[in-house]
Structure formats: structure tokens, C-alpha cells
Design a protein around this motif. Structure first.
Motif, mmCIF file in Angstrom:
data_model
loop_
_atom_site.group_PDB
_atom_site.id
_atom_site.type_symbol
_atom_site.label_atom_id
_atom_site.label_comp_id
_atom_site.label_asym_id
_atom_site.label_seq_id
_atom_site.Cartn_x
_atom_site.Cartn_y
_atom_site.Cartn_z
ATOM 1 N N ALA A 439 0.855 -1.182 0.000
ATOM 2 C CA ALA A 439 0.000 0.000 0.000
ATOM 3 C C ALA A 439 0.900 1.244 0.000
ATOM 4 C CB ALA A 439 -0.945 -0.035 1.209
ATOM 5 N N HIS A 440 0.721 2.130 0.966
ATOM 6 C CA HIS A 440 1.537 3.334 1.151
ATOM 7 C C HIS A 440 1.171 4.422 0.146
ATOM 8 C CE1 HIS A 440 4.684 5.561 3.057
ATOM 9 N NE2 HIS A 440 5.400 5.675 1.962
ATOM 10 N N ARG A 441 1.235 4.132 -1.143
ATOM 11 C CA ARG A 441 0.670 5.042 -2.134
ATOM 12 C C ARG A 441 -0.848 4.902 -2.091
ATOM 13 N NH1 ARG A 441 4.150 8.724 -4.004
ATOM 14 N NH2 ARG A 441 2.615 9.071 -5.645
ATOM 15 N N HIS A 442 -1.563 6.030 -2.143
ATOM 16 C CA HIS A 442 -3.016 6.003 -1.962
ATOM 17 C C HIS A 442 -3.706 5.873 -3.316
ATOM 18 C CE1 HIS A 442 -1.941 8.406 1.874
ATOM 19 N NE2 HIS A 442 -1.764 7.103 2.034
ATOM 20 N N SER A 443 -3.560 4.681 -3.878
ATOM 21 C CA SER A 443 -4.098 4.400 -5.199
ATOM 22 C C SER A 443 -4.104 2.889 -5.390
ATOM 23 C CB SER A 443 -3.246 5.082 -6.287
ATOM 24 O OG SER A 443 -1.896 4.677 -6.194
ATOM 25 N N TYR A 444 -4.540 2.460 -6.577
ATOM 26 C CA TYR A 444 -4.519 1.039 -6.924
ATOM 27 C C TYR A 444 -3.638 0.858 -8.153
ATOM 28 C CZ TYR A 444 -5.975 -3.475 -8.780
ATOM 29 O OH TYR A 444 -5.974 -4.761 -9.267
ATOM 30 N N GLY A 445 -2.900 -0.237 -8.173
ATOM 31 C CA GLY A 445 -2.108 -0.557 -9.345
ATOM 32 C C GLY A 445 -1.809 -2.039 -9.394
ATOM 33 N N GLY A 466 -3.550 0.685 -1.726
ATOM 34 C CA GLY A 466 -3.569 1.735 -0.705
ATOM 35 C C GLY A 466 -4.707 2.722 -0.855
ATOM 36 N N MET A 467 -5.859 2.284 -1.353
ATOM 37 C CA MET A 467 -6.942 3.201 -1.727
ATOM 38 C C MET A 467 -8.145 3.092 -0.803
ATOM 39 S SD MET A 467 -6.896 0.198 -3.215
ATOM 40 C CE MET A 467 -8.019 -1.150 -2.978
ATOM 41 N N ASN A 471 -6.574 10.335 1.854
ATOM 42 C CA ASN A 471 -6.608 11.163 0.644
ATOM 43 C C ASN A 471 -5.924 10.463 -0.522
ATOM 44 O OD1 ASN A 471 -7.967 13.491 1.529
ATOM 45 N ND2 ASN A 471 -6.135 14.179 2.607
ATOM 46 N N LEU A 472 -6.583 10.465 -1.664
ATOM 47 C CA LEU A 472 -6.048 9.768 -2.831
ATOM 48 C C LEU A 472 -4.866 10.508 -3.429
ATOM 49 C CD1 LEU A 472 -9.411 8.821 -4.536
ATOM 50 C CD2 LEU A 472 -7.801 7.226 -3.484
ATOM 51 N N ASP A 473 -3.985 9.740 -4.074
ATOM 52 C CA ASP A 473 -2.892 10.341 -4.830
ATOM 53 C C ASP A 473 -3.443 11.140 -6.013
ATOM 54 O OD1 ASP A 473 -1.125 9.069 -3.169
ATOM 55 O OD2 ASP A 473 -0.585 7.502 -4.593
ATOM 56 N N SER A 474 -2.679 12.116 -6.416
ATOM 57 C CA SER A 474 -3.005 12.846 -7.651
ATOM 58 C C SER A 474 -1.772 12.945 -8.536
ATOM 59 C CB SER A 474 -3.523 14.247 -7.319
ATOM 60 O OG SER A 474 -2.562 14.964 -6.560
ATOM 61 N N GLY A 475 -0.776 12.075 -8.250
ATOM 62 C CA GLY A 475 0.491 12.136 -8.963
ATOM 63 C C GLY A 475 0.391 11.632 -10.390
ATOM 64 N N VAL A 476 1.446 11.899 -11.126
ATOM 65 C CA VAL A 476 1.528 11.524 -12.543
ATOM 66 C C VAL A 476 2.066 10.104 -12.667
ATOM 67 C CG1 VAL A 476 2.631 12.108 -14.747
ATOM 68 C CG2 VAL A 476 1.866 13.933 -13.189
ATOM 69 N N TYR A 477 1.555 9.374 -13.650
ATOM 70 C CA TYR A 477 2.029 8.023 -13.933
ATOM 71 C C TYR A 477 3.079 8.057 -15.043
ATOM 72 C CZ TYR A 477 -1.762 5.979 -11.175
ATOM 73 O OH TYR A 477 -2.599 5.613 -10.154
ATOM 74 N N SER A 478 4.048 7.150 -14.917
ATOM 75 C CA SER A 478 4.995 6.940 -16.007
ATOM 76 C C SER A 478 4.480 5.802 -16.891
ATOM 77 C CB SER A 478 6.379 6.589 -15.452
ATOM 78 O OG SER A 478 6.306 5.410 -14.657
ATOM 79 N N THR A 479 4.999 5.716 -18.073
ATOM 80 C CA THR A 479 4.609 4.647 -18.997
ATOM 81 C C THR A 479 5.628 3.518 -18.895
ATOM 82 O OG1 THR A 479 3.601 6.245 -20.491
ATOM 83 C CG2 THR A 479 4.110 4.064 -21.389
#
Length: 522
Positions: A439-445, A466-467, A471-479
Motif C-alpha cells: 500500500a503506502h501510495r493512496h491508489s490502486y495498481g 492503498g486506496m 486522501n487519494l494520490d493525484s500524482g503523474v504516472y509513467s509509462t
């Protein structure tokens, strides 16, 4: 100015009961007028020393509060700013004192697995330790024919590592009451038991039920998993997760729940632990609630002699790389280890393992040394080596910080990610781990089955969960080619497994729809 009355729908309450507060609105309230709930002994002039509060909206005349048994008298108070909303706060209305119907009401009821398949811990909390804690249980709710006595523990501010956990006050440490735990033994596998906790002197909880885990791989199991929940309404997604998961547990045969770190986010505010444990009771009183340690339970800088994990040094594991900080508010896991339980085959709650039907689950700690020279690494390797894959064909590992994410990370996070890949990923690949949860990052992947940043047929599938509330992440994703799905929405996951088939499903809280899923086969 005369102090008006806040009317309350009840002057005594039980845990989770809703109390309605009503009042006559002022003609022009300030935008930061608020109603707070206070310990009754707090002076009326001390406006900011509330336990909790809500702002008052224009023309609002009522407010509902879901009560937590904090084992003390409480009072609602309405404060408004002087000097046309630019001055100090003044008290303009207050309620009568309200209090629990029973100061020793059994609260925070939750379950956990013990060392053996026929064991379950039943835990609860009261204000007093005067009488022996007990659990009555049986095969139907009308005949609780068995009973078992338990043990009691507590902790105080001086047991923790640093401020603010070591300071007293409504927004700091408060007396946590007494935590009682009963170990039920000789439970039949795959059997439903009804139970209640308490005693004749203090009173009994409601009657709950649980179904013990299967003893072999021949029966399928369904688990729920998430991380980074925290407390509603402080954390915006926690209530929707609790509501969705509670509904699923009541309607579906869920075997247990995995909470992968960052549990309550109390961070030294003792009453938030009361609120969180009350929040999860509808879930945790019905299925074992298995927790792992996160940075917001553990990370500290000083007071290492109080650290219950036994980590060396004043602040535990704090290498030059990484962003290990003071994220526990000084708690250093003391509230965690007193409130939750686990099998004793590792290092308490910090690392341990257990079987659930055809799955072997290993919890490890990213807040402790995981390098090859560490005791934790040796334990992980020994546990992996000892797994009987004919008994538990599926192998899931879980810890708090991410080993992989396609989100852009900060430098401190990235360094820990690289070290996890360097030290633990080869070990997981060597022993054919199926799924790595974190988890730790507030998102799913979710990744493909992979090893060393490449998709491979016999690799480990990494899932970021981590969702659950924070508060959810709003960061940018890399490809990156190994990232198969990701999003930044509140939700939870389920894991269904029989001896040849594992199906992980990710649900969005907003409509309980399936957002992502994958299947692994043996």
C-alpha cells in the motif's frame, strides 16, 4: 452574553449510537462557527481543546453525531468569533453533560488468528480491569454453551517513544482503557460459532458470529484486502470502504481481512484509536482482522528503548537512504501491539505468517531492516523455505511500502522501492511467490507477473491496494510495460482462491463495480 442551550436527543448513549444536536440559529453565523464535543472537565474558555468538531453552515439548525464510548462525561459546545467574525471565539451555546449508559460497555470487539488452525483471538475493551474478561460461545445464538477466560493489558503515555504520543490531552494521549483478549481453542474447521464478550459484572456485548477457516486446501476461501484506511470522516474514503466491506461480509462468506499497514492514522491522538476500533467493529467482530505495520503506526526518531519490535538504535531502522520519518506521532507501534493480535511465529505484529485454506500469507515489515544481514530477512527466507506448496499451493506476501508503482515517486520513496527490489524481490522470485500486496501510495495498481522490471511467465504479480480511505494520490504516472492497470479511486479488493485458481478483484466504492481483476492458475 447569555449562553444558550444546545438540545440533545439523548443524555446517555451506547457506542455507535447517533445523538442529534439542535439549536436556534444566529441571524448571521460566522463561516468558522463550530460545534465541538469536549471532555466535560475542559474549561468553557478553552475553545480549541475539543476532541472533535464540525463547522456550522448558514441557517443550519441541527447536527448528528455518531458517538464513541470514550469512557468519560462529554459535552457539546457552540463557539462563534467575536468582533464581526474577526476576534476570539466565545461560547454561545452548550448542552447538558452526556455520558455512556455503561462506562464498561464491551467495545472494539475484533478477531484475529492464533498459532493453530483451531484458535481464534477475541478482543474487546472496557474502562476497568476489575473483573475477569470472558467469551461465551457455541454453535447457535441461543446456546452459548462454552466459555473461556482471558487476559488484560493496557498502556500509558510514558510507554511510547516520543511526542505527541507521550503528552496528555483531548488531542493527544488519553487513558485508553483496558484491552482484554480471550484465546478460543479446539475450534472446528469451517464451522460457524456464535459468541459474546464481557462478563456478568460489566455487561455483555451483542452476539456475533464467525466461521473458522478451513483446515485443508480442499475448500475455497475469500479474503478482503486493503491498506491506508484511517478514520471517517477525517479520511474521506474510509466510510465508503467500511460500508461496502461490511455489506459484503454480511452477505458473503468472507474468511478473513488483510489490512496492509497505515491502520488508524491516530499519530499520537489517543481518542482516534477509540474511533477507529469502533469503526471497524462491524467487520472485525465477524472475520479475523489481520494487520501489518505501516509507517503511521511505527516510524519514530527517539525512545528506542520503548520500541516493542526490539529494533536496535534510538529510532529503529533509519538508513541514510529512504524517507523514514516521525509518521507515528511518537506511538512507535505501542497502541498497535496492545490492541491487535497475530500468530507468534515471527516478531509479533511486525512480521508473521499464517495459512488460510490453500493460501500461505507472509506479513513482513518495510519499517524494519529487510537487508540480507537482518534478522527479518533470515526469518522471511526460513518461512518461504518451509512452505508446503502441496498443502498451500498459493503464496501471498504483504507489507506496507510499495516494491513497484508506475506513479512518479519522491526520491525517498524511490530509494526504498529500489532496495526492496534489490533485497527481497530475488527471494520472492526464487520461492515462487504468487502475489505481493502493498500500500503506502493512496491508489490502486497491478503489474504483470514479473521479475526485475520485466514481465515473465513465472514472475510475481504486484498489487498496490492503498486506496481504502486516506486522501487519494493525484500524482503523474509513467509509462512502463509491466503496469497493467492503475487508478486513483477509493475501493477495496477481494481474493478468491481454491487449490488451482486465484482471482483478485478490485471494486470502486462509488458504485461497487469491478474496476480491475486478474486470474492466476496452478
Amino acid at each position: 452574553m447569555a449562553v444558550a442551550t444546545l438540545n440533545v436527543s439523548a443524555t446517555v448513549y451506547t457506542s455507535n449510537q447517533v445523538i442529534d444536536v439542535t439549536w436556534t440559529p444566529t441571524s448571521a453565523p460566522c463561516t468558522d462557527d463550530f460545534i465541538g464535543i469536549y471532555f466535560a472537565e475542559i474549561p468553557l474558555t478553552d475553545a480549541c481543546n475539543y476532541f472533535d468538531y464540525e463547522f456550522v453552515k448558514s441557517k443550519q439548525t441541527n447536527m448528528s453525531w455518531q458517538m464513541i464510548n470514550l469512557r468519560r462525561p462529554l459535552q457539546f459546545r457552540y463557539y462563534s468569533r467575536d468582533l464581526s467574525c474577526s476576534g476570539n471565539y466565545s461560547l454561545i451555546a452548550q448542552s447538558v453533560v452526556i455520558e455512556p449508559v455503561n462506562y464498561n460497555e464491551p467495545t472494539h470487539i475484533h478477531l484475529a488468528y492464533g498459532d493453530r488452525l483451531d484458535q481464534i483471538f477475541v478482543s474487546y475493551l472496557t474502562k476497568s480491569s476489575q473483573y475477569t474478561p470472558q467469551c461465551q460461545y457455541g454453535f447457535d445464538s441461543f446456546t452459548l454453551e462454552f466459555y473461556q477466560n482471558g487476559t488484560t493489558t493496557t498502556y500509558t503515555a510514558s510507554d511510547m517513544c516520543e511526542e505527541k504520543a507521550t503528552l496528555w490531552g483531548p488531542q493527544k494521549f488519553i487513558d485508553p482503557g483496558y484491552m482484554h483478549t480471550i484465546l478460543l481453542e479446539d475450534l472446528r474447521p469451517s464451522t460457524t460459532y456464535f459468541y459474546r464478550a464481557g462478563n456478568n459484572e460489566h455487561g455483555w456485548s451483542s452476539i456475533y458470529s464467525f466461521t473458522n477457516r478451513p483446515a485443508t486446501k480442499n475448500e475455497a476461501v475469500t479474503l478482503i484486502a486493503y491498506g491506508d484506511m484511517g478514520l471517517s470522516p477525517v479520511e474521506p474514503g474510509a466510510k465508503s470502504t467500511i460500508d461496502r466491506v461490511t455489506t459484503r461480509i454480511i452477505s458473503t462468506n468472507i474468511t478473513c481481512l488483510l489490512h496492509i499497514g497505515d491502520i488508524s492514522y491516530a499519530r499520537g491522538i489517543g481518542a482516534l484509536w477509540d474511533a477507529f476500533m469502533t469503526q471497524i467493529q462491524p467487520i472485525a467482530a465477524r472475520v479475523p482482522y489481520m494487520v501489518s505495520i505501516g509507517n503511521h503506526e511505527y516510524d519514530h526518531v527517539t525512545g528506542g528503548d520503548k520500541d516493542p519490535s526490539g529494533a536496535p538504535g534510538p529510532g529503529g531502522f533509519r538508513p541514510g537512504w529512504g524517507d523514514y520519518g516521525t509518521d507515528s506521532g511518537g506511538e512507535c507501534a505501542v497502541p498497535m501491539v496492545h490492541r491487535f493480535h497475530s500468530p507468534s511465529n515471527g516478531n509479533g505484529l511486525f512480521w508473521y505468517s499464517f495459512d488460510v485454506g490453500p493460501i500461505h500469507i507472509i506479513y513482513y515489515s518495510t519499517e524494519h531492516d529487510f537487508r540480507r544481514s537482518s534478522p527479518q530477512y533470515a526469518w522471511i527466507e526460513q518461512d518461504l523455505r518451509s512452505v508446503n506448496r502441496s498443502r498451500t499451493p498459493w503464496l501471498i506476501v504483504g507489507s506496507h511500502r510499495q516494491m513497484y508503482t508506475s506513479e512518479i515517486e519522491s526520491i525517498g520513496e524511490y530509494e526504498i522501492t529500489m532496495m526492496l527490489q534489490l533485497y527481497l524481490e530475488p527471494l520472492f522470485y526464487q520461492y515462487h511467490v504468487d502475489v505481493n500486496l502493498f500500500a503506502h501510495r493512496h491508489s490502486y495498481g497491478r503489474t504483470c507477473p514479473m521479475y526485475q522490471r520485466s514481465c515473465v511467465a513465472d514472475g510475481v504479480t504486484h498489487v498496490l491496494i492503498g486506496m481504502a480511505g486516506q486522501n487519494l494520490d493525484s500524482g503523474v504516472y509513467s509509462t512502463v510495460p509491466w503496469s497493467k492497470y492503475h487508478d486513483q479511486q477509493f475501493g477495496y479488493t477481494t481474493i478468491f482462491a481454491n487449490q488451482t485458481y486465484l482471482h483478485l478483484t478490485y471494486y470502486h466504492n462509488s458504485d461497487d463495480s469491478i474496476a480491475d481483476q486478474f486470474v492466476l492458475m496452478k
